[in-house]
Design a protein around this motif. Sequence first.
Motif, mmCIF file in Angstrom:
data_model
loop_
_atom_site.group_PDB
_atom_site.id
_atom_site.type_symbol
_atom_site.label_atom_id
_atom_site.label_comp_id
_atom_site.label_asym_id
_atom_site.label_seq_id
_atom_site.Cartn_x
_atom_site.Cartn_y
_atom_site.Cartn_z
ATOM 1 N N GLU A 143 0.808 -1.222 0.000
ATOM 2 C CA GLU A 143 0.000 0.000 0.000
ATOM 3 C C GLU A 143 0.842 1.274 0.000
ATOM 4 O O GLU A 143 0.291 2.383 0.034
ATOM 5 N N GLU A 144 2.155 1.116 -0.064
ATOM 6 C CA GLU A 144 3.023 2.288 0.118
ATOM 7 C C GLU A 144 2.702 3.397 -0.888
ATOM 8 O O GLU A 144 2.521 4.557 -0.509
ATOM 9 N N ALA A 145 2.625 3.036 -2.169
ATOM 10 C CA ALA A 145 2.403 4.070 -3.189
ATOM 11 C C ALA A 145 1.066 4.757 -2.959
ATOM 12 O O ALA A 145 0.968 5.994 -3.037
ATOM 13 N N GLU A 146 0.040 3.963 -2.642
ATOM 14 C CA GLU A 146 -1.275 4.559 -2.416
ATOM 15 C C GLU A 146 -1.274 5.440 -1.169
ATOM 16 O O GLU A 146 -1.870 6.526 -1.169
ATOM 17 N N PHE A 147 -0.594 4.974 -0.133
ATOM 18 C CA PHE A 147 -0.535 5.745 1.116
ATOM 19 C C PHE A 147 0.149 7.091 0.892
ATOM 20 O O PHE A 147 -0.348 8.134 1.309
ATOM 21 N N VAL A 148 1.291 7.040 0.202
ATOM 22 C CA VAL A 148 2.040 8.277 -0.052
ATOM 23 C C VAL A 148 1.201 9.230 -0.905
ATOM 24 O O VAL A 148 1.104 10.431 -0.628
ATOM 25 N N HIS A 149 0.567 8.676 -1.928
ATOM 26 C CA HIS A 149 -0.262 9.511 -2.786
ATOM 27 C C HIS A 149 -1.428 10.105 -2.009
ATOM 28 O O HIS A 149 -1.761 11.281 -2.149
ATOM 29 N N LEU A 150 -2.019 9.280 -1.152
ATOM 30 C CA LEU A 150 -3.160 9.725 -0.357
ATOM 31 C C LEU A 150 -2.794 10.892 0.561
ATOM 32 O O LEU A 150 -3.475 11.923 0.569
ATOM 33 N N VAL A 151 -1.714 10.725 1.341
ATOM 34 C CA VAL A 151 -1.373 11.806 2.267
ATOM 35 C C VAL A 151 -0.979 13.063 1.484
ATOM 36 O O VAL A 151 -1.331 14.180 1.866
ATOM 37 N N HIS A 152 -0.297 12.875 0.377
ATOM 38 C CA HIS A 152 0.088 14.030 -0.440
ATOM 39 C C HIS A 152 -1.150 14.760 -0.945
ATOM 40 O O HIS A 152 -1.251 15.986 -0.889
ATOM 41 N N HIS A 153 -2.117 13.982 -1.407
ATOM 42 C CA HIS A 153 -3.323 14.578 -1.977
ATOM 43 C C HIS A 153 -4.137 15.299 -0.911
ATOM 44 O O HIS A 153 -4.575 16.438 -1.107
ATOM 45 N N VAL A 154 -4.318 14.667 0.226
ATOM 46 C CA VAL A 154 -5.094 15.299 1.297
ATOM 47 C C VAL A 154 -4.392 16.558 1.792
ATOM 48 O O VAL A 154 -5.004 17.626 1.929
ATOM 49 N N MET A 155 -3.088 16.434 2.038
ATOM 50 C CA MET A 155 -2.361 17.528 2.696
ATOM 51 C C MET A 155 -2.142 18.734 1.779
ATOM 52 O O MET A 155 -2.110 19.868 2.256
ATOM 53 N N THR A 156 -1.979 18.485 0.479
ATOM 54 C CA THR A 156 -1.624 19.603 -0.411
ATOM 55 C C THR A 156 -2.707 19.979 -1.422
ATOM 56 O O THR A 156 -2.639 21.057 -2.002
ATOM 57 N N VAL A 157 -3.697 19.100 -1.634
ATOM 58 C CA VAL A 157 -4.733 19.417 -2.628
ATOM 59 C C VAL A 157 -6.101 19.609 -1.972
ATOM 60 O O VAL A 157 -6.759 20.632 -2.157
ATOM 61 N N GLU A 158 -6.513 18.608 -1.167
ATOM 62 C CA GLU A 158 -7.856 18.702 -0.580
ATOM 63 C C GLU A 158 -7.979 19.832 0.435
ATOM 64 O O GLU A 158 -8.952 20.587 0.428
#
Length: 466
Positions: free
Chosen positions: A415-430
């Motif tokens: 899940e590493e890639a999804e986890f990294v993408h998720l936190v990046h998306h929430v923290m910087t986009v959402e």
Amino acid sequence: MKMIPATEGGYALLHEGVQAFADIESNGICIDVPYLNRTIKKTERRITRLERQLHSSKVFKVWKRMFGNKTNLSSGEQLGKVLFDEIGHKSPGLTKSGQHKTDEESLAKVKDPFVADYLNLIKLRGVLSKNLRGLLSEVTDGKIHSFFNLHTARTYRSSSERPNFQNQPIRDPDIGTLVRSCFIPRRGRKLVEADYSGIEVRVAACYHKDPRMIEYIVDTTKDMHRDMAMECYLLQESDVNKSIRYCGKNMFVFPQFYGSWWRDCSLHLWEAIHKMNLKTASGVPLLDHLRSKGIKKLGQVAVGEDPVKGTFAHHIMQVERHFWNVRFKQYSQWKKDWWQQYLDLGYLHTLTGFVCSGFMRKNEVINYPIQGSAFHCLLWSLIRIVRYELKRRKMKSLVIGQIHDSILGDVVPEEEAEFVHLVHHVMTVELPKVWRWLCVPLEIEVDVSPVDCSWAEKEEVSIPRL
DNA sequence: AAACAGTGCGCG
DNA sequence: AAAGCGCGCACTGTTT
């Protein structure tokens, strides 16, 4: 001082925040207990050796003569009397209760071989009692469950206790590795840490909206810390190396933001030249370089006195003036207006929906809303990740900790890639979509440890674009 | 023995 | 005129 959530948003943040924290506390963090036990034994032996060394020193003979069976190497008060009253070293100054100061900075000025060994001992004893034994005493079933609080900090930041997860050593690389090697992921997993980059500077910009500051944030070829290092030490861009930039950042820029002034800044910048043996990128000792520019000494003056022209203190005073009156003029005006508004109203409101009221000093009035709101960016993201996204996606990975501007995950490798993408998306986009007052872009940095490896082995990774 | 203030130090 | 923000923990030395 009182701070209350004054809006629906502020209330919701705390309400959901404590629930997210409860999840994190319940997850817990795995500890490598065999390593911890070995390290405790090793550290005890190192301390015994150091103590033996100190016991044979001249200073200790004097100490023993003065205090007999009350002699205690952990007593700063005793050390002060030995060094400054008895032996006659120059006192570095007094604490507010009138004892000689014996902190690391004060003792650095004392020229006695005893001091270095003593500081080593104190440091190592602290690590043993706080970071090793203290950690072990909180372990149950191979995990710690640190508390994360939202009701203790005056700024509405979080705090952490039993054990405090938010002050584990990292700046000293040796001690950092020693201690952080205790923190490991669950079997077959990785630790993933995502930090906001310069979040306080960015949130501050949302309050004061200084165009020059926003330029620094938006234009990634610009570098505020490098520029200020250049001004402080009178260097060309190509002369600035990593340690000089470090000094510009941590001995001028941040202290200035927090309300320090040229007198303290010039002292620290000057001492760093000696302590860190600073040289320009092309190898010229910084002291020689400054001499070639006509600056030969620090020129320390008492509070209230003006520094003499041509001294380093005078130069830094001018750099400070330019910093606030020219470079960041709007930031400077905001600070004045913000303070005046507090004086008029008796309270201040934050961009994240809180009101602070009661007696506050000027620096507090300036800093609280920035510190609090910066943390709230992390808190909002953490809630989103812990209480919504990980559940919705039925992910096995867990969030296990939080340190003001970073979150720590215990992540299944698949899940590493999804986890990294998720936190990046929430923290910087959402987040910026929801909090429209965020008028500058947010960025994060991600560090990952290899499978089954400790927190000490984290390394920065690039963020994959999905 | 427990509580408290003071000092120092780790992190952001 | 004043002059670095926030936190928790360990330890000393004094007071209750």
